[in-house]
Design a protein around this motif. Structure first.
Motif, PDB file in Angstrom:
ATOM      1  N   THR A 173     111.250 -26.127  88.403  1.00  0.00           N
ATOM      2  CA  THR A 173     112.413 -26.892  87.841  1.00  0.00           C
ATOM      3  C   THR A 173     111.821 -28.260  87.151  1.00  0.00           C
ATOM      4  O   THR A 173     112.245 -29.392  87.655  1.00  0.00           O
ATOM      5  CB  THR A 173     113.249 -27.429  89.041  1.00  0.00           C
TER       6      THR A 173
ATOM      7  N   GLU B 232     106.512 -21.767  80.315  1.00  0.00           N
ATOM      8  CA  GLU B 232     107.549 -21.308  80.797  1.00  0.00           C
ATOM      9  C   GLU B 232     107.584 -20.985  82.261  1.00  0.00           C
ATOM     10  O   GLU B 232     108.736 -21.057  83.154  1.00  0.00           O
ATOM     11  CB  GLU B 232     108.207 -19.949  80.021  1.00  0.00           C
ATOM     12  N   LYS B 233     106.545 -20.360  82.815  1.00  0.00           N
ATOM     13  CA  LYS B 233     106.632 -20.093  84.447  1.00  0.00           C
ATOM     14  C   LYS B 233     106.663 -21.302  85.079  1.00  0.00           C
ATOM     15  O   LYS B 233     107.174 -21.464  86.198  1.00  0.00           O
ATOM     16  CB  LYS B 233     105.148 -19.222  84.626  1.00  0.00           C
TER      17      LYS B 233
ATOM     18  N   VAL C 195     107.845 -24.172  84.166  1.00  0.00           N
ATOM     19  CA  VAL C 195     109.317 -25.000  84.032  1.00  0.00           C
ATOM     20  C   VAL C 195     110.354 -24.022  85.035  1.00  0.00           C
ATOM     21  O   VAL C 195     111.064 -24.696  85.771  1.00  0.00           O
ATOM     22  CB  VAL C 195     110.049 -24.774  82.593  1.00  0.00           C
ATOM     23  N   SER C 196     110.089 -22.764  85.233  1.00  0.00           N
ATOM     24  CA  SER C 196     111.105 -21.896  86.114  1.00  0.00           C
ATOM     25  C   SER C 196     110.920 -22.065  87.423  1.00  0.00           C
ATOM     26  O   SER C 196     111.721 -22.375  88.599  1.00  0.00           O
ATOM     27  CB  SER C 196     111.262 -20.617  85.775  1.00  0.00           C
ATOM     28  N   ASP C 197     109.372 -22.177  87.724  1.00  0.00           N
ATOM     29  CA  ASP C 197     109.016 -22.275  89.217  1.00  0.00           C
ATOM     30  C   ASP C 197     109.216 -23.613  89.805  1.00  0.00           C
ATOM     31  O   ASP C 197     109.280 -23.693  91.104  1.00  0.00           O
ATOM     32  CB  ASP C 197     107.574 -21.727  89.483  1.00  0.00           C
TER      33      ASP C 197
ATOM     34  N   SER D 276     109.600 -34.047  86.038  1.00  0.00           N
ATOM     35  CA  SER D 276     110.338 -33.390  87.121  1.00  0.00           C
ATOM     36  C   SER D 276     111.169 -34.228  87.832  1.00  0.00           C
ATOM     37  O   SER D 276     111.094 -35.643  87.486  1.00  0.00           O
ATOM     38  CB  SER D 276     109.686 -32.443  88.019  1.00  0.00           C
TER      39      SER D 276
END
Lengths: 87, 147
Positions: B69, B62-63, B65-67, B95
């Motif tokens: 994109t 999750e980290k 994916v958010s950091d 990505s």
């Protein structure tokens, strides 16, 4: 009312203790992970040997990493294991 | 978009790559870790803490994916008895751009090695058995990600 916690062991900690988990009653004076380690060490010398160097151990309370100074609070599960080596 | 599998079964790198590629973006990076033959290694035994493994791997994914994109992350980690040359771990990131996919893949592996609760035991050809110890270089690699 007496609290209790399930303690689970992994890798060489599990092998050296000869058990993979146990349910342990905690008195009111037990506040931190270090308190649990001391209590078990006083109960049996084998524990004292294995827990002697906390730098070689890692801890998790309800599946989140903690430190030996972390408060047990209302956690139901304490895991004690060596540093991880996956990947 | 996040797929995490932990178990004894081997993985199909082609099929897993297709799965990530099918979720958008045009940049796919992957890492495969295998049991390394260092001379007299017979096999490895991998143990894990099931209730915590899923949680730890999901937090890392999750980290990432958010950091960075990401469109998709797949992490597969095997447990049980593995022989020299066997697959251990697969990480695939998808990505829009090459650098994000590659960096995120590297981040996930660095964190996985120092956070996810797996332990490896070496079984040597002569029968000697030893738990592998944490490596300082892995800890440093994990700590360098301060983003």
């Amino acid at each position: 009312m007496a609290r209790s916690i399930n303690i689970i062991y992994f890798a060489w900690v599990r092998e050296r203790l000869g058990i993979d988990q146990e349910q342990v009653s905690l008195g009111d004076e037990i506040e931190t992970i270090a308190d649990v380690l001391n209590m078990l060490g006083e109960r049996e010398a084998a524990y004292a040997d294995i827990f002697a160097d906390v730098e070689k151990l890692r801890f998790a309370l309800d599946q989140d990493y903690g430190l030996s100074t972390s408060l047990i609070g209302s956690a139901r599960e304490l895991a004690i294991f060596p540093p991880v080596t996956g990947g | 978009m996040i797929k995490i599998e932990v178990g004894p079964a081997d993985f199909d790198i082609g099929a897993e790559t297709q799965h990530v590629a099918g979720q958008g973006g045009g940049a796919i990076a992957s890492f495969v870790g295998q049991v390394r033959d260092d001379g007299n290694l017979a096999s490895l035994e991998l143990e894990h803490y099931p209730a915590m493994t899923q949680k730890a791997l999901r937090e890392i994914a999750e980290k990432a994916v958010s950091d960075w994109t990401l469109h998709a992350v797949t992490i597969v980690h095997r447990v049980g008895k593995l022989s020299v040359g066997d697959n251990i771990v697969l990480v695939i990131t998808g990505s829009d751009h090459r650098q994000a996919a590659i960096e995120a893949c590297s981040f996930i592996m660095d964190k996985l090695k120092t956070v996810a609760p797996f332990w490896k035991k070496e079984i040597r050809a002569d029968g000697a058995v030893k738990w592998i110890e944490e490596r300082a270089s892995d800890v440093e690699a994990s700590e360098k990600w301060q983003r």
